[in-house]
Every structure is written in structure tokens, then in C-alpha cells.
Scaffold this motif. Structure first.
Motif: not given
Length: 189
Positions: A17, A21, A77, A80, A82
Motif C-alpha cells: 500500500r 501511494l 484505491l 477512495r 485515488l
């Protein structure tokens, strides 16, 4: 140690993760490209782990578990906000549309794994190809070609940047029509 490796398919879910990110913090990625990068990371972790273990572990099982972990992470992701293929495609087209034609932009998005519907929506949102080709032609050349060789060179330049043949011909024809209104001695290349 081989048992630990089977329990943690992607090394550590937190590190996977964190890696995702960190990549997304630099720039947008389409889902397919980010998935390739993360699976490569998992494979590198697997290779490092198997070299240290030197135990016989089923690599296919490990790869399937890694792919499942990466897929779940990408779903999180995306949920969310992202990770978004449409946002990536729109940003990519907006950044490169002034220099390239629709064919080139379409090809770049296809190579990055963006779906056809998302590619079409992103290309529909940019200005017309003729306007972009005309602006590029004016910035690069600005004057009507004097001979056939120069005209062919200008046409190749635009075609190599992904503008369609029809668009290239229309740009040069429009430029030639506009030059009829201007004195010939002002238009010398």
C-alpha cells in the motif's frame, strides 16, 4: 521461513500500500500500469525472499496470491478516488493535445491500458484536431511551403505527430488560402 512467505503474498500488505501511494503521489497512473508496477514489486520481493529461503515454494500460488492482494488494493484505491483511469486519461490528453493528434493520443492511452470508452471520452473533451494542428503548424513553420519538398516535409511533420491525413491536408490548404490574401513577399520561407 517458507511458511511466512505463503502467508504474506506481497511481502507485507502495508508495504504494498505504501508503495502504491508513493507512486500515486508523484503522478496519476491508469489502473493497468499501476497493477504492472505493483506486481513487478511483488515479484522482486518474491525473488529476494526465495533467494534468502532457498526452500521449494510454489511460485504460481505465490503469484496468484500477490495478484489477488494487488487487485484488492487497487479496488480500495479506486473506491477512495485515488486511482481513476478517466482522470488519468483527461490529464494526459490535456497535457499533450497541443503537440499531438488524436491517433497518437489514442495509441498512448491504449498502451497504458486505458479502456476504449474512457479513451473516447477523454479525446472528445479536447479541442478539435484541426485547430490543434493549425496552431502547431503556425508555431513550427508559419509560412506556406515554396516547393513540393518543403510541403512534403511539413506534411510528414504533422502526420508523425498523429494528425490524420485529412487534417494535415486541410491545415495546409487553409494556410494556402489565407496566404492568397497576404502579399507574396511577406510569406517567403
Amino acid at each position: 521461513m517458507a511458511e511466512e512467505r505463503k502467508d504474506k503474498p506481497a511481502g507485507d500488505a502495508a508495504s504494498l500500500r505504501e508503495r502504491a501511494l508513493r507512486l500515486l503521489a508523484r503522478r496519476d497512473y491508469p489502473r493497468a500500469e499501476l497493477e504492472r508496477k505493483l506486481l513487478g514489486y511483488c515479484a522482486a520481493q518474491s525473488a529476494a525472499g526465495s533467494a534468502a529461503d532457498s526452500a521449494d515454494v510454489d511460485d504460481e500460488e505465490f503469484a496468484a496470491a500477490s495478484a489477488a492482494a494487488v487487485g484488492a488494493l487497487l479496488d480500495q484505491l479506486a473506491a477512495r478516488g485515488l486511482l481513476s483511469d478517466s482522470r488519468y486519461a483527461e490529464n494526459r490528453v490535456r497535457a499533450r493535445a497541443a503537440r499531438y493528434g488524436n491517433a497518437r493520443l489514442e495509441q498512448e492511452l491504449r498502451q497504458r491500458g486505458v479502456e476504449a470508452e474512457v479513451r473516447a471520452d477523454a479525446l472528445a473533451g479536447c479541442s478539435s484536431e484541426i485547430e490543434r494542428a493549425s496552431a502547431l503548424w503556425r508555431r513550427r513553420f508559419g509560412c506556406i511551403p515554396g516547393d513540393a519538398n518543403e510541403r512534403a516535409r511539413q506534411m510528414r511533420y504533422l502526420a508523425a505527430r498523429g494528425f490524420s491525413g485529412d487534417t494535415v491536408r486541410r491545415v495546409l490548404a487553409t494556410a494556402a488560402d489565407d496566404s492568397d490574401d497576404v502579399r507574396e513577399d511577406d510569406e517567403a520561407c
